[in-house]
Design a protein around this motif. Structure first.
Motif, PDB file in Angstrom:
ATOM      1  N   ILE A 104       0.070 -16.734  -9.873  1.00 32.10           N
ATOM      2  CA  ILE A 104      -0.182 -15.876 -11.042  1.00 32.10           C
ATOM      3  C   ILE A 104       0.798 -16.188 -12.169  1.00 32.10           C
ATOM      4  N   GLU A 105       2.063 -16.317 -11.831  1.00 30.61           N
ATOM      5  CA  GLU A 105       3.087 -16.566 -12.854  1.00 30.61           C
ATOM      6  C   GLU A 105       2.907 -17.942 -13.499  1.00 30.61           C
ATOM      7  N   ALA A 106       2.514 -18.926 -12.709  1.00 26.06           N
ATOM      8  CA  ALA A 106       2.299 -20.265 -13.264  1.00 26.06           C
ATOM      9  C   ALA A 106       1.157 -20.269 -14.272  1.00 26.06           C
ATOM     10  N   ALA A 107       0.233 -19.317 -14.122  1.00 24.48           N
ATOM     11  CA  ALA A 107      -0.903 -19.227 -15.043  1.00 24.48           C
ATOM     12  C   ALA A 107      -0.604 -18.338 -16.243  1.00 24.48           C
ATOM     13  N   GLY A 108       0.608 -17.774 -16.306  1.00 20.00           N
ATOM     14  CA  GLY A 108       0.979 -16.935 -17.428  1.00 20.00           C
ATOM     15  C   GLY A 108       0.806 -15.446 -17.198  1.00 20.00           C
ATOM     16  N   GLY A 109       0.289 -15.059 -16.011  1.00 17.72           N
ATOM     17  CA  GLY A 109       0.174 -13.648 -15.680  1.00 17.72           C
ATOM     18  C   GLY A 109       1.504 -13.071 -15.244  1.00 17.72           C
ATOM     19  N   HIS A 110       1.570 -11.750 -15.169  1.00 14.93           N
ATOM     20  CA  HIS A 110       2.774 -11.050 -14.729  1.00 14.93           C
ATOM     21  C   HIS A 110       2.461 -10.345 -13.412  1.00 14.93           C
ATOM     22  N   TYR A 111       3.110 -10.786 -12.355  1.00 13.98           N
ATOM     23  CA  TYR A 111       2.792 -10.347 -10.997  1.00 13.98           C
ATOM     24  C   TYR A 111       3.668  -9.170 -10.584  1.00 13.98           C
ATOM     25  N   ILE A 112       3.036  -8.153  -9.989  1.00 13.88           N
ATOM     26  CA  ILE A 112       3.769  -7.012  -9.429  1.00 13.88           C
ATOM     27  C   ILE A 112       3.387  -6.860  -7.967  1.00 13.88           C
ATOM     28  N   ASP A 113       4.385  -6.899  -7.104  1.00 13.35           N
ATOM     29  CA  ASP A 113       4.211  -6.635  -5.676  1.00 13.35           C
ATOM     30  C   ASP A 113       4.090  -5.122  -5.505  1.00 13.35           C
ATOM     31  N   ALA A 114       2.938  -4.647  -5.044  1.00 13.87           N
ATOM     32  CA  ALA A 114       2.713  -3.216  -4.869  1.00 13.87           C
ATOM     33  C   ALA A 114       2.307  -2.928  -3.431  1.00 13.87           C
ATOM     34  N   ALA A 115       2.860  -1.854  -2.880  1.00 14.07           N
ATOM     35  CA  ALA A 115       2.553  -1.468  -1.505  1.00 14.07           C
ATOM     36  C   ALA A 115       2.009  -0.045  -1.493  1.00 14.07           C
ATOM     37  N   ILE A 116       0.832   0.124  -0.913  1.00 10.60           N
ATOM     38  CA  ILE A 116       0.227   1.450  -0.746  1.00 10.60           C
ATOM     39  C   ILE A 116       0.758   2.031   0.558  1.00 10.60           C
ATOM     40  N   MET A 117       1.439   3.182   0.470  1.00 10.67           N
ATOM     41  CA  MET A 117       2.224   3.664   1.604  1.00 10.67           C
ATOM     42  C   MET A 117       1.568   4.770   2.420  1.00 10.67           C
ATOM     43  N   SER A 118       0.322   5.120   2.125  1.00  8.01           N
ATOM     44  CA  SER A 118      -0.402   6.083   2.950  1.00  8.01           C
ATOM     45  C   SER A 118      -1.888   5.890   2.695  1.00  8.01           C
ATOM     46  N   PRO A 119      -2.754   6.470   3.523  1.00 10.26           N
ATOM     47  CA  PRO A 119      -4.196   6.345   3.270  1.00 10.26           C
ATOM     48  C   PRO A 119      -4.563   6.844   1.872  1.00 10.26           C
ATOM     49  N   VAL A 120      -5.450   6.128   1.196  1.00 12.26           N
ATOM     50  CA  VAL A 120      -5.808   6.492  -0.172  1.00 12.26           C
ATOM     51  C   VAL A 120      -6.755   7.691  -0.222  1.00 12.26           C
ATOM     52  N   ASP A 121      -7.389   7.987   0.880  1.00 10.81           N
ATOM     53  CA  ASP A 121      -8.279   9.145   0.959  1.00 10.81           C
ATOM     54  C   ASP A 121      -7.644  10.156   1.905  1.00 10.81           C
ATOM     55  N   PRO A 122      -7.254  11.334   1.420  1.00  7.82           N
ATOM     56  CA  PRO A 122      -7.694  11.986   0.180  1.00  7.82           C
ATOM     57  C   PRO A 122      -6.696  11.907  -0.973  1.00  7.82           C
ATOM     58  N   ALA A 123      -5.620  11.127  -0.837  1.00 11.44           N
ATOM     59  CA  ALA A 123      -4.550  11.164  -1.856  1.00 11.44           C
ATOM     60  C   ALA A 123      -5.019  10.685  -3.225  1.00 11.44           C
ATOM     61  N   GLY A 124      -5.936   9.697  -3.241  1.00 12.91           N
ATOM     62  CA  GLY A 124      -6.400   9.172  -4.516  1.00 12.91           C
ATOM     63  C   GLY A 124      -5.277   8.517  -5.296  1.00 12.91           C
ATOM     64  N   ILE A 125      -5.189   8.810  -6.584  1.00 13.77           N
ATOM     65  CA  ILE A 125      -4.167   8.188  -7.424  1.00 13.77           C
ATOM     66  C   ILE A 125      -2.808   8.864  -7.288  1.00 13.77           C
ATOM     67  N   ALA A 126      -2.710   9.850  -6.395  1.00 13.09           N
ATOM     68  CA  ALA A 126      -1.409  10.421  -6.038  1.00 13.09           C
ATOM     69  C   ALA A 126      -0.820   9.725  -4.814  1.00 13.09           C
ATOM     70  N   VAL A 127      -1.492   8.684  -4.314  1.00  7.27           N
ATOM     71  CA  VAL A 127      -0.993   7.972  -3.149  1.00  7.27           C
ATOM     72  C   VAL A 127       0.370   7.365  -3.470  1.00  7.27           C
ATOM     73  N   PRO A 128       1.325   7.405  -2.540  1.00  6.69           N
ATOM     74  CA  PRO A 128       2.631   6.782  -2.795  1.00  6.69           C
ATOM     75  C   PRO A 128       2.506   5.268  -2.948  1.00  6.69           C
ATOM     76  N   LEU A 129       3.055   4.738  -4.033  1.00  3.74           N
ATOM     77  CA  LEU A 129       3.080   3.301  -4.286  1.00  3.74           C
ATOM     78  C   LEU A 129       4.524   2.842  -4.447  1.00  3.74           C
ATOM     79  N   LEU A 130       4.878   1.762  -3.783  1.00  2.00           N
ATOM     80  CA  LEU A 130       6.153   1.090  -4.012  1.00  2.00           C
ATOM     81  C   LEU A 130       5.857  -0.192  -4.777  1.00  2.00           C
ATOM     82  N   ILE A 131       6.664  -0.503  -5.774  1.00  2.00           N
ATOM     83  CA  ILE A 131       6.468  -1.745  -6.516  1.00  2.00           C
ATOM     84  C   ILE A 131       7.793  -2.488  -6.637  1.00  2.00           C
ATOM     85  N   SER A 132       7.692  -3.810  -6.682  1.00  2.00           N
ATOM     86  CA  SER A 132       8.886  -4.634  -6.873  1.00  2.00           C
ATOM     87  C   SER A 132       8.505  -5.900  -7.622  1.00  2.00           C
ATOM     88  N   GLY A 133       9.531  -6.575  -8.145  1.00  4.76           N
ATOM     89  CA  GLY A 133       9.319  -7.800  -8.903  1.00  4.76           C
ATOM     90  C   GLY A 133       9.928  -7.701 -10.291  1.00  4.76           C
TER      91      GLY A 133
END
Length: 273
Positions: A104-133
């Motif tokens: 991604i970076e070689a193509a000019g994009g900006h990469y973010i490592d993201a980890a979804i830390m619990s089931p997305v249902d029923p949390a939806g967009i309140a699901v815990p996310l960890l990001i790094s990079g």
């Protein structure tokens, strides 16, 4: 926030996010399966090619199966616009994330490592996310604009978020696999009530849910745990038990009990046959 959002993958995670956030036509979705009915129901913009989904997008979110995560990143890199934020939310090993970041970076994009830390249902967009990079500050701002409410930065190095996710999965999905092994044997031996009664109530209450997750998502979770094996090997830890988790998750996922029978006893009777 009126920019278009590219979603690569429209399974449980992608569809839950689009619906919970109300992205509708702002979400340009590409999936290898024919999901026209789901696209129409959710009023998202289904795209026939990845390039079409990425056209004019400022944000791209990849939520595919673990075995396709690197392939998707490499494919995205062929058409991604410079400066586009690429959120790799797939459950894969840190080395897999780093290889994806390189593309991604070689193509000019900006990469973010993201980890979804619990089931997305029923949390939806309140699901815990960890990001790094190195782009995680911009990533945090973008995720907030997209509607995510529970995001935490865990470091500036790609792979840190995914390492946390993978090592957590060693325990969580390993317990799922052990639950199945124990309780199927209990059903065959006719001692299920005695054994469940010897556990605390919290553990017993979770048994039905754990079997549900494996029967519905075992194939996908098996691919994720294969990435956990790679993570342990990278750290110099022999993944004896995690390899067995890969096999047990795959075996339950392949049974075709989706949706699973209702109730723990019904599930166990079906599994013990």
């Amino acid at each position: 926030m009126d920019q278009s959002i590219t979603l690569v993958g429209y399974g449980e995670a992608g569809r839950t996010f689009a619906r919970a956030a109300g992205w509708q036509s702002r979400a340009h979705v590409f999936d290898m399966q024919n999901l026209d009915d789901a696209f129409a129901e959710d009023r998202v913009c289904g795209c026939s090619t990845l390039a079409e989904a990425l056209l004019g997008s400022n944000y791209a979110i990849s939520v595919v199966t673990a075995d396709q995560a690197l392939v998707v990143a490499q494919d995205v890199a062929t058409t991604i616009a410079s400066g586009t934020l690429f959120f790799d939310m797939n459950s894969v090993a840190p080395d897999t994330k780093r290889a994806a970041a390189d593309a991604i970076e070689a193509a000019g994009g900006h990469y973010i490592d993201a980890a979804i830390m619990s089931p997305v249902d029923p949390a939806g967009i309140a699901v815990p996310l960890l990001i790094s990079g190195p782009h995680c500050e911009d990533g945090m701002e973008a995720l907030s604009a997209l509607g995510f409410t529970n995001v935490r930065i865990v470091g500036e190095n790609v792979g840190r978020a995914s390492t946390i996710k993978m090592l957590r999965s060693v325990m969580y999905k390993g317990v799922e696999a052990l639950t199945a092994e124990c309780l199927i044997a209990c059903e065959k031996a006719g001692v299920i009530d005695e054994v469940l009664g010897s556990f605390n109530n919290d553990w017993s209450a979770q048994a039905d849910y754990r079997l549900d997750r494996m029967l519905v998502h075992g194939t996908r979770r098996s691919a994720e745990m294969a990435e956990a094996v790679k993570t342990l090997e990278m750290l110099g830890v022999e993944p004896d038990l995690t390899r067995a988790t890969v096999a047990r998750q795959a075996a339950l996922g392949e049974l075709g009990l989706n949706p699973p029978p209702d109730g723990l006893n019904a599930k166990l009777k079906a599994l013990a046959q």
